[in-house]
Enzyme design. Structure first.
Site, PDB file in Angstrom:
ATOM      1  N   TYR A 261      55.532  36.733  33.221  1.00 44.06           N
ATOM      2  CA  TYR A 261      56.642  37.293  33.988  1.00 44.06           C
ATOM      3  C   TYR A 261      57.831  36.344  34.066  1.00 44.06           C
ATOM      4  O   TYR A 261      58.961  36.769  34.267  1.00 44.06           O
ATOM      5  CB  TYR A 261      56.186  37.642  35.409  1.00 44.06           C
ATOM      6  CG  TYR A 261      55.227  38.810  35.489  1.00 44.06           C
ATOM      7  CD1 TYR A 261      54.769  39.451  34.346  1.00 44.06           C
ATOM      8  CD2 TYR A 261      54.758  39.256  36.711  1.00 44.06           C
ATOM      9  CE1 TYR A 261      53.881  40.504  34.429  1.00 44.06           C
ATOM     10  CE2 TYR A 261      53.866  40.317  36.800  1.00 44.06           C
ATOM     11  CZ  TYR A 261      53.427  40.929  35.653  1.00 44.06           C
ATOM     12  OH  TYR A 261      52.547  41.980  35.735  1.00 44.06           O
TER      13      TYR A 261
ATOM     14  N   LYS B 174      41.030  34.226  30.263  1.00 48.36           N
ATOM     15  CA  LYS B 174      40.659  34.704  28.931  1.00 48.36           C
ATOM     16  C   LYS B 174      40.546  33.488  28.022  1.00 48.36           C
ATOM     17  O   LYS B 174      41.212  33.359  26.997  1.00 48.36           O
ATOM     18  CB  LYS B 174      41.706  35.705  28.413  1.00 48.36           C
ATOM     19  CG  LYS B 174      41.251  36.499  27.186  1.00 48.36           C
ATOM     20  CD  LYS B 174      40.046  37.378  27.443  1.00 48.36           C
ATOM     21  CE  LYS B 174      39.733  38.213  26.197  1.00 48.36           C
ATOM     22  NZ  LYS B 174      38.430  38.919  26.314  1.00 48.36           N
TER      23      LYS B 174
ATOM     24  N   ASP C 198      38.363  40.814  31.144  1.00 50.07           N
ATOM     25  CA  ASP C 198      37.823  42.131  30.818  1.00 50.07           C
ATOM     26  C   ASP C 198      36.477  42.341  31.513  1.00 50.07           C
ATOM     27  O   ASP C 198      36.198  43.438  32.020  1.00 50.07           O
ATOM     28  CB  ASP C 198      37.693  42.330  29.301  1.00 50.07           C
ATOM     29  CG  ASP C 198      37.174  41.100  28.571  1.00 50.07           C
ATOM     30  OD1 ASP C 198      36.903  40.070  29.223  1.00 50.07           O
ATOM     31  OD2 ASP C 198      37.044  41.164  27.335  1.00 50.07           O
TER      32      ASP C 198
ATOM     33  N   ASP D 192      47.983  40.868  38.824  1.00 50.44           N
ATOM     34  CA  ASP D 192      48.713  42.105  39.074  1.00 50.44           C
ATOM     35  C   ASP D 192      47.846  43.310  38.737  1.00 50.44           C
ATOM     36  O   ASP D 192      47.699  44.254  39.521  1.00 50.44           O
ATOM     37  CB  ASP D 192      49.992  42.103  38.227  1.00 50.44           C
ATOM     38  CG  ASP D 192      50.975  43.196  38.628  1.00 50.44           C
ATOM     39  OD1 ASP D 192      50.671  43.988  39.552  1.00 50.44           O
ATOM     40  OD2 ASP D 192      52.052  43.275  38.022  1.00 50.44           O
TER      41      ASP D 192
ATOM     42  N   ASP E  14      45.607  45.816  41.519  1.00 50.12           N
ATOM     43  CA  ASP E  14      45.921  47.248  41.558  1.00 50.12           C
ATOM     44  C   ASP E  14      44.682  48.087  41.259  1.00 50.12           C
ATOM     45  O   ASP E  14      44.470  49.144  41.846  1.00 50.12           O
ATOM     46  CB  ASP E  14      47.025  47.587  40.547  1.00 50.12           C
ATOM     47  CG  ASP E  14      48.421  47.284  41.083  1.00 50.12           C
ATOM     48  OD1 ASP E  14      48.525  46.724  42.191  1.00 50.12           O
ATOM     49  OD2 ASP E  14      49.406  47.600  40.399  1.00 50.12           O
TER      50      ASP E  14
END
Length: 370
Positions: free
Chosen positions: A141, A191, A223, A247, A251
């Site tokens: 971001y 990851k 994942d 993020d 959610d």
């Protein structure tokens, strides 16, 4: 306690839910004899319309000179044609950076009265209480370089995921400190089998863990974490991760609670804390009294806890939320599967929270009088 709070109602349903959160904070000030000063200013689309900027200078200055910032939501399709740096969301990213709020705390709780609002089976989600600690000022971001490139054959876009050891360490300590006050389990999500940034993340978090021998550290690939959140959410206590992963995963956790409208957040670490519900601006239901204000009200409780250091008052606001849910009151986002409920508007939920809060405050006064 005296507290200067800048209120940024924003766009869409932002003004509606923020109004109820401010009413609750005002009730806390009255009931517990505090003094809260509110200053409301435009941000996001409202800032563009009124002053030509998603983060007007006067708004930013007020935020930097306050003790806390309460935000509603930003964004609207009417601004989608603007360049990215002029859209409402750009104002939010700039505000987070200016406040230095590097740690985003997002609780995901399964409330027993609305467990059937989750798409997951009750036996899976019942009792879940997770705190996501998301790094907020790094990663894709904010990383540079970013942009578009073109040659004679094609157009490409690129972003940079970058993290320093110092950025990882400071947010990791927030996660470990939070776990120390909860169940003592921290799951770090990365990851590391693919990304160099994640390899540094895992190495740094493991090093910080040496200072917290009372906290159990687990590592998960992002994942795998996404899958386990849906299969066994009760196994998580504190989830620590970088900006993009945090993020998405937080959610996803709305499925555990039953609605995005319930999720709150606190962005801390800088001089001024930023508090906002996780949901978006939902312009399609704005002004109709359909929005769930509980995420905004729970964000106000986090403001009391982290900026005002008023732990008891924060607990009481959260208890008032449980009381209203226990009584069966629901906004439309929570009506999906429950056979018996009492439909309520945004403002009615706010009023019910205030009534419950006053009842709690009266009980405390009576107890101390004895």
């Amino acid at each position: 306690m005296k507290l200067k709070i800048t209120v940024l109602a924003g766009d869409g349903i932002g003004p509606e839910v923020t109004r109820e959160a401010v009413r609750v904070l005002s009730t806390v000030a009255e009931a517990y004899e505090h003094s809260f000063e509110f200053t409301e200013l435009p941000v996001g689309g409202a800032g563009i319309k009124q002053l030509g900027s998603p983060l007007p200078t006067a708004t930013l200055d007020a935020c930097l000179s306050s003790e806390a910032v309460l935000l509603g939501a930003v964004g609207s399709p009417e601004f989608d044609a603007l360049p990215p740096e002029r859209r409402p969301e750009a104002g939010l990213l700039t505000l987070r950076q200016a406040l230095g709020a590097y740690a985003n705390l997002r609780p995901a709780i399964s409330y027993k009265p609305i467990v059937d609002c989750s798409p997951l089976r009750p036996e899976i989600v019942t009792g879940t209480d997770i705190l996501f600690v998301r790094e907020l000022l790094g990663g894709l971001y904010f990383g540079e370089p970013r942009g578009f490139s073109r040659d004679t054959d094609t157009i490409a876009a690129f972003n940079t995921m970058r993290y320093s050891r110092e950025e990882i360490e400071r947010v990791a300590r927030v996660g470990f400190e939070a776990a120390r006050k909860r169940r003592g389990i921290l799951t770090s999500v990365d990851k590391a089998n693919v990304l160099e940034t994640s390899q540094l993340w895992r190495k740094t978090v493991s090093a910080v863990a040496q200072d917290y021998p009372d906290v159990k550290l687990n590592h998960l690939y992002v994942d795998a974490c996404a899958m386990h959140l849906m299969m066994n959410p009760r196994s998580f206590d504190v989830v620590l991760t970088e900006n993009l992963f945090g993020d998405i995963l937080s959610d996803e956790a709305a499925a555990i609670s039953g609605s995005l409208g319930l999720l709150s957040s606190a962005s801390i670490g800088g001089a001024v804390g930023l508090y906002e519900p996780v949901h978006g601006s939902a312009p399609d239901i704005a002004g109709k009294g359909l929005a769930n204000p509980l995420g905004a009200i729970a964000s106000a409780a986090m403001l009391l806890r982290y900026s005002a250091r008023l732990e008891q008052e924060a607990d009481d606001v959260e208890e008032a939320i449980r009381m209203v849910l226990d009584a069966g009151y629901r906004t439309p986002d929570l009506e999906r599967r429950r056979e018996r409920f009492i439909a309520a508007t945004t403002s009615e939920i706010g009023e019910l929270i205030i009534e419950a809060l006053m009842e709690i405050a009266d009980r405390r006064v009576a107890y101390h009088a004895v």
